[in-house]
Design a protein around this motif. Structure first.
Motif, PDB file in Angstrom:
ATOM      1  N   ARG A 214       0.851  -1.191   0.000  1.00  0.00           N
ATOM      2  CA  ARG A 214       0.000   0.000   0.000  1.00  0.00           C
ATOM      3  C   ARG A 214       0.887   1.241   0.000  1.00  0.00           C
ATOM      4  N   VAL A 215       0.596   2.177  -0.892  1.00  0.00           N
ATOM      5  CA  VAL A 215       1.360   3.423  -1.017  1.00  0.00           C
ATOM      6  C   VAL A 215       0.410   4.605  -0.883  1.00  0.00           C
ATOM      7  N   HIS A 216       0.794   5.566  -0.051  1.00  0.00           N
ATOM      8  CA  HIS A 216       0.044   6.809   0.127  1.00  0.00           C
ATOM      9  C   HIS A 216       0.926   7.960  -0.365  1.00  0.00           C
ATOM     10  N   ALA A 217       0.416   8.744  -1.300  1.00  0.00           N
ATOM     11  CA  ALA A 217       1.107   9.941  -1.775  1.00  0.00           C
ATOM     12  C   ALA A 217       0.498  11.164  -1.106  1.00  0.00           C
ATOM     13  N   LEU A 218       1.351  12.015  -0.543  1.00  0.00           N
ATOM     14  CA  LEU A 218       0.899  13.172   0.222  1.00  0.00           C
ATOM     15  C   LEU A 218       1.557  14.434  -0.309  1.00  0.00           C
ATOM     16  N   SER A 219       0.847  15.544  -0.223  1.00  0.00           N
ATOM     17  CA  SER A 219       1.409  16.839  -0.597  1.00  0.00           C
ATOM     18  C   SER A 219       2.358  17.310   0.491  1.00  0.00           C
ATOM     19  N   PRO A 220       3.163  18.354   0.240  1.00  0.00           N
ATOM     20  CA  PRO A 220       4.053  18.870   1.294  1.00  0.00           C
ATOM     21  C   PRO A 220       3.316  19.321   2.551  1.00  0.00           C
ATOM     22  N   GLY A 221       2.012  19.600   2.414  1.00  0.00           N
ATOM     23  CA  GLY A 221       1.221  19.991   3.576  1.00  0.00           C
ATOM     24  C   GLY A 221       0.445  18.862   4.210  1.00  0.00           C
ATOM     25  N   GLY A 222       0.573  17.642   3.683  1.00  0.00           N
ATOM     26  CA  GLY A 222      -0.083  16.491   4.267  1.00  0.00           C
ATOM     27  C   GLY A 222      -1.397  16.091   3.638  1.00  0.00           C
ATOM     28  N   GLN A 223      -1.829  16.778   2.570  1.00  0.00           N
ATOM     29  CA  GLN A 223      -3.076  16.398   1.917  1.00  0.00           C
ATOM     30  C   GLN A 223      -2.862  15.144   1.063  1.00  0.00           C
ATOM     31  N   ALA A 224      -3.867  14.265   1.051  1.00  0.00           N
ATOM     32  CA  ALA A 224      -3.772  13.028   0.281  1.00  0.00           C
ATOM     33  C   ALA A 224      -3.846  13.335  -1.211  1.00  0.00           C
ATOM     34  N   LEU A 225      -2.898  12.830  -1.975  1.00  0.00           N
ATOM     35  CA  LEU A 225      -2.901  12.952  -3.430  1.00  0.00           C
ATOM     36  C   LEU A 225      -3.488  11.703  -4.070  1.00  0.00           C
ATOM     37  N   TRP A 226      -3.052  10.542  -3.628  1.00  0.00           N
ATOM     38  CA  TRP A 226      -3.618   9.271  -4.076  1.00  0.00           C
ATOM     39  C   TRP A 226      -3.155   8.146  -3.162  1.00  0.00           C
ATOM     40  N   ASN A 227      -3.940   7.076  -3.147  1.00  0.00           N
ATOM     41  CA  ASN A 227      -3.592   5.841  -2.451  1.00  0.00           C
ATOM     42  C   ASN A 227      -3.662   4.699  -3.451  1.00  0.00           C
ATOM     43  N   ALA A 228      -2.787   3.721  -3.311  1.00  0.00           N
ATOM     44  CA  ALA A 228      -2.780   2.598  -4.242  1.00  0.00           C
ATOM     45  C   ALA A 228      -2.376   1.324  -3.518  1.00  0.00           C
ATOM     46  N   ASP A 229      -3.003   0.198  -3.935  1.00  0.00           N
ATOM     47  CA  ASP A 229      -2.676  -1.126  -3.408  1.00  0.00           C
ATOM     48  C   ASP A 229      -2.160  -2.016  -4.534  1.00  0.00           C
ATOM     49  N   TYR A 230      -1.232  -2.901  -4.182  1.00  0.00           N
ATOM     50  CA  TYR A 230      -0.768  -3.909  -5.133  1.00  0.00           C
ATOM     51  C   TYR A 230      -0.599  -5.227  -4.378  1.00  0.00           C
ATOM     52  N   PRO A 231      -1.511  -6.207  -4.594  1.00  0.00           N
ATOM     53  CA  PRO A 231      -1.421  -7.467  -3.855  1.00  0.00           C
ATOM     54  C   PRO A 231      -0.455  -8.470  -4.442  1.00  0.00           C
ATOM     55  N   GLY A 232       0.061  -8.201  -5.642  1.00  0.00           N
ATOM     56  CA  GLY A 232       0.925  -9.175  -6.287  1.00  0.00           C
ATOM     57  C   GLY A 232       0.118 -10.268  -6.959  1.00  0.00           C
ATOM     58  N   PRO A 233       0.785 -11.168  -7.693  1.00  0.00           N
ATOM     59  CA  PRO A 233       0.064 -12.203  -8.444  1.00  0.00           C
ATOM     60  C   PRO A 233      -0.627 -13.231  -7.557  1.00  0.00           C
ATOM     61  N   GLU A 234      -0.167 -13.406  -6.303  1.00  0.00           N
ATOM     62  CA  GLU A 234      -0.739 -14.423  -5.420  1.00  0.00           C
ATOM     63  C   GLU A 234      -1.356 -13.811  -4.168  1.00  0.00           C
ATOM     64  N   ASN A 235      -1.663 -12.523  -4.202  1.00  0.00           N
ATOM     65  CA  ASN A 235      -2.240 -11.827  -3.043  1.00  0.00           C
ATOM     66  C   ASN A 235      -1.351 -11.940  -1.802  1.00  0.00           C
TER      67      ASN A 235
END
Length: 290
Positions: A214-235
């Motif tokens: 799980r990756v969270h991208a944040l602005s320099p002020g802490g606002q959420a830009l995007w979140n993303a999940d990657y479980p891989g081929p076998e979760n």
């Protein structure tokens, strides 16, 4: 002779097979990834042992310019996990551990020292109320470009992680916490900052039998830009480190577990909008598990 007392020897033996490293050929489980963990822990201990000597400078007689000992308060033991040099200052972060029992993590800390004299300028303890059961340890420190703010990445044992930003005077700026639900587990993976001051917080999200990066991208002020999940081929994917790239995205390193229960190295790139642009796995039964 049934009329004579006999001597009987009773033997009860229980053997438990346990693997520290290597491949368990009986159950096809690989524990070779622990070799990297052990090596990393040893290397971190060596770096922290000599960091004051290397960063503060030495004389020709190899005597340190200064040393500083941060002592616990009797109830907790202070352990440093990482260090950052920025703006003529030395930032040290780590965890305050209980000095009794099994060294349960209690809270994180961040301290600023003068680089020339070694004097401690300030220190703060980090313990969000939502993570009060297990507390935090801080393992990554980054400076946010174009400012004097310092970002600290911290994680608890099983129930969440976050990034905490402080000013050069130790005043808290903002913080973002991830994963405080009792029904799920979120384990800290890493923290990265790009040249524009965007922050990328990585971890492993566990729900049921599924592990995801799980990756969270944040602005320099802490606002959420995007979140993303990657479980891989076998979760079954985990994150152990993250780095920001020059295109506004981030690259995560971690592990994936195959259906044959081999553990492989994972490298995945997330684009500037949180899409997994590509991923690669290395190792496995043909190349040797990692």
């Amino acid at each position: 002779d049934a009329t004579q007392a006999g001597t009987i020897h009773c033997v009860n033996r229980c053997v438990r097979r346990s693997w520290l490293c290597g491949l368990d050929k009986y159950f096809c489980n690989s524990f070779e990834h622990r070799s990297a963990w052990l090596g990393a822990r040893i290397m971190k201990s060596l770096i922290l042992t000599f960091v004051g000597l290397l960063l503060a400078g030495t004389s020709m007689a190899n005597d340190p310019t200064w040393t500083h000992r941060r002592a616990g308060d009797g109830n907790f033991s202070d352990v440093a996990h990482t260090v950052l040099v920025a703006d003529q200052a030395l930032y040290v972060a780590g965890g305050l551990y209980r000095s009794t029992g099994d060294l349960q993590v209690a809270r994180g800390f961040l301290a600023r020292h003068d680089q020339q004299s070694g004097a401690q300028l300030w220190a703060v303890e980090i313990l969000p109320a939502s993570l009060n059961t297990l507390g935090l340890h801080c393992s990554v420190v980054r400076q946010i470009p174009n400012s004097l703010d310092i970002a600290v990445g911290c994680g608890s044992a099983i129930d969440g992680y976050g990034v905490f930003v402080f000013g050069a005077d130790g005043a808290p700026r903002w913080s973002v916490l991830v994963g405080t639900s009792d029904a799920e587990q979120d384990v800290f993976g890493g923290l990265a900052v790009d040249a524009q001051g965007r922050l990328f917080l990585a971890g492993t999200h566990r729900t049921g039998a599924i592990d995801s990066v799980r990756v969270h991208a944040l602005s320099p002020g802490g606002q959420a830009l995007w979140n993303a999940d990657y479980p891989g081929p076998e979760n079954a994917a985990t994150a152990v480190a993250i780095a920001a790239d020059e295109l506004g995205g981030a690259v995560v390193a971690g592990t994936i577990t195959t259906k044959d229960r081999y553990i492989e190295l994972l490298v995945a790139r997330f684009s500037a909008v949180g899409v997994v642009a590509w991923h690669r796995g290395f190792g496995g039964p043909d190349a040797g598990s990692i």
